[in-house]
Design a protein around this motif. Structure first.
Motif, PDB file in Angstrom:
ATOM      1  N   UNK A  59     -10.942  -3.742  54.437  1.00  0.00           N
ATOM      2  CA  UNK A  59     -10.247  -4.518  53.422  1.00  0.00           C
ATOM      3  C   UNK A  59      -9.090  -3.700  52.858  1.00  0.00           C
ATOM      4  N   UNK A  60      -7.936  -4.338  52.747  1.00  0.00           N
ATOM      5  CA  UNK A  60      -6.740  -3.690  52.217  1.00  0.00           C
ATOM      6  C   UNK A  60      -6.251  -4.479  51.001  1.00  0.00           C
ATOM      7  N   UNK A  61      -5.621  -3.819  50.047  1.00  0.00           N
ATOM      8  CA  UNK A  61      -5.126  -4.541  48.868  1.00  0.00           C
ATOM      9  C   UNK A  61      -4.140  -5.639  49.266  1.00  0.00           C
ATOM     10  N   UNK A  62      -4.210  -6.766  48.556  1.00  0.00           N
ATOM     11  CA  UNK A  62      -3.263  -7.851  48.807  1.00  0.00           C
ATOM     12  C   UNK A  62      -1.837  -7.369  48.614  1.00  0.00           C
ATOM     13  N   UNK A  63      -0.924  -7.894  49.407  1.00  0.00           N
ATOM     14  CA  UNK A  63       0.501  -7.585  49.253  1.00  0.00           C
ATOM     15  C   UNK A  63       1.037  -8.176  47.956  1.00  0.00           C
ATOM     16  N   UNK A  64       0.399  -9.238  47.461  1.00  0.00           N
ATOM     17  CA  UNK A  64       0.789  -9.871  46.205  1.00  0.00           C
ATOM     18  C   UNK A  64      -0.445 -10.532  45.605  1.00  0.00           C
ATOM     19  N   UNK A  65      -0.696 -10.237  44.348  1.00  0.00           N
ATOM     20  CA  UNK A  65      -1.832 -10.850  43.675  1.00  0.00           C
ATOM     21  C   UNK A  65      -2.939  -9.852  43.397  1.00  0.00           C
ATOM     22  N   UNK A  66      -4.160 -10.378  43.285  1.00  0.00           N
ATOM     23  CA  UNK A  66      -5.321  -9.562  42.939  1.00  0.00           C
ATOM     24  C   UNK A  66      -6.340  -9.641  44.061  1.00  0.00           C
ATOM     25  N   UNK A  67      -6.884  -8.502  44.440  1.00  0.00           N
ATOM     26  CA  UNK A  67      -7.973  -8.497  45.415  1.00  0.00           C
ATOM     27  C   UNK A  67      -7.589  -7.859  46.731  1.00  0.00           C
ATOM     28  N   UNK A  68      -8.345  -8.245  47.759  1.00  0.00           N
ATOM     29  CA  UNK A  68      -8.226  -7.621  49.069  1.00  0.00           C
ATOM     30  C   UNK A  68      -7.977  -8.644  50.165  1.00  0.00           C
ATOM     31  N   UNK A  69      -7.317  -8.182  51.232  1.00  0.00           N
ATOM     32  CA  UNK A  69      -7.157  -8.946  52.461  1.00  0.00           C
ATOM     33  C   UNK A  69      -7.930  -8.247  53.565  1.00  0.00           C
ATOM     34  N   UNK A  70      -8.104  -8.911  54.675  1.00  0.00           N
ATOM     35  CA  UNK A  70      -8.854  -8.371  55.801  1.00  0.00           C
ATOM     36  C   UNK A  70      -7.903  -7.666  56.760  1.00  0.00           C
ATOM     37  N   UNK A  71      -8.196  -6.409  57.066  1.00  0.00           N
ATOM     38  CA  UNK A  71      -7.409  -5.612  58.000  1.00  0.00           C
ATOM     39  C   UNK A  71      -7.858  -5.970  59.416  1.00  0.00           C
ATOM     40  N   UNK A  72      -7.138  -6.885  60.049  1.00  0.00           N
ATOM     41  CA  UNK A  72      -7.530  -7.364  61.370  1.00  0.00           C
ATOM     42  C   UNK A  72      -7.438  -6.280  62.437  1.00  0.00           C
ATOM     43  N   UNK A  73      -6.608  -5.275  62.243  1.00  0.00           N
ATOM     44  CA  UNK A  73      -6.539  -4.162  63.198  1.00  0.00           C
ATOM     45  C   UNK A  73      -7.861  -3.416  63.219  1.00  0.00           C
ATOM     46  N   UNK A  74      -8.453  -3.197  62.067  1.00  0.00           N
ATOM     47  CA  UNK A  74      -9.752  -2.503  61.995  1.00  0.00           C
ATOM     48  C   UNK A  74     -10.847  -3.372  62.582  1.00  0.00           C
ATOM     49  N   UNK A  75     -10.820  -4.669  62.319  1.00  0.00           N
ATOM     50  CA  UNK A  75     -11.820  -5.591  62.889  1.00  0.00           C
ATOM     51  C   UNK A  75     -11.726  -5.575  64.402  1.00  0.00           C
ATOM     52  N   UNK A  76     -10.512  -5.647  64.933  1.00  0.00           N
ATOM     53  CA  UNK A  76     -10.295  -5.641  66.386  1.00  0.00           C
ATOM     54  C   UNK A  76     -10.824  -4.352  66.995  1.00  0.00           C
ATOM     55  N   UNK A  77     -10.539  -3.243  66.348  1.00  0.00           N
ATOM     56  CA  UNK A  77     -11.030  -1.941  66.852  1.00  0.00           C
ATOM     57  C   UNK A  77     -12.557  -1.931  66.887  1.00  0.00           C
ATOM     58  N   UNK A  78     -13.191  -2.471  65.852  1.00  0.00           N
ATOM     59  CA  UNK A  78     -14.649  -2.521  65.822  1.00  0.00           C
ATOM     60  C   UNK A  78     -15.221  -3.414  66.907  1.00  0.00           C
ATOM     61  N   UNK A  79     -14.557  -4.531  67.182  1.00  0.00           N
ATOM     62  CA  UNK A  79     -15.037  -5.437  68.228  1.00  0.00           C
ATOM     63  C   UNK A  79     -14.900  -4.815  69.603  1.00  0.00           C
ATOM     64  N   UNK A  80     -13.839  -4.036  69.813  1.00  0.00           N
ATOM     65  CA  UNK A  80     -13.648  -3.370  71.114  1.00  0.00           C
ATOM     66  C   UNK A  80     -14.744  -2.342  71.366  1.00  0.00           C
ATOM     67  N   UNK A  81     -15.217  -1.704  70.321  1.00  0.00           N
ATOM     68  CA  UNK A  81     -16.302  -0.717  70.456  1.00  0.00           C
ATOM     69  C   UNK A  81     -17.622  -1.374  70.824  1.00  0.00           C
ATOM     70  N   UNK A  82     -17.771  -2.634  70.478  1.00  0.00           N
ATOM     71  CA  UNK A  82     -19.037  -3.348  70.737  1.00  0.00           C
ATOM     72  C   UNK A  82     -19.170  -3.783  72.188  1.00  0.00           C
TER      73      UNK A  82
END
Length: 83
Positions: A59-82
């Motif tokens: 999770x990375x901080x939103x570019x605008x607003x409050x909260x977090x967005x999903x870092x799809x690069x990290x998700x993709x890396x995790x899926x490749x390891x599986x």
């Protein structure tokens, strides 16, 4: 109910900035432990919110607003390891 809570957090973050003198306002920081950034987003900031291959964070901080967005690069890396 979730939208009401989210709206309350955004309102609190904006109120926190508006209580400060104009020259002291940064429009960025944390509210209730969540990152907030109300500065004008750039294309680079928006892209980095959703695709930051240099970060191990899911999770990375939103570019605008409050909260977090999903870092799809990290998700993709995790899926490749599986595989």
């Amino acid at each position: 109910m979730v939208l009401v809570a989210a709206g309350a957090v955004v309102a609190a973050a904006l109120a926190k900035e508006l209580r400060q003198p104009p020259k002291a306002r940064t429009w960025t920081g944390r509210i209730f432990g969540l990152p907030c950034d109300f500065r004008r987003p750039t294309p680079e900031k928006i892209a980095r919110e959703f695709w930051d291959p240099d970060s191990d964070a899911f999770f990375t901080p939103h570019a605008f607003g409050v909260g977090y967005g999903l870092n799809l690069a990290r998700v993709t890396r995790g899926l490749r390891r599986c595989r």
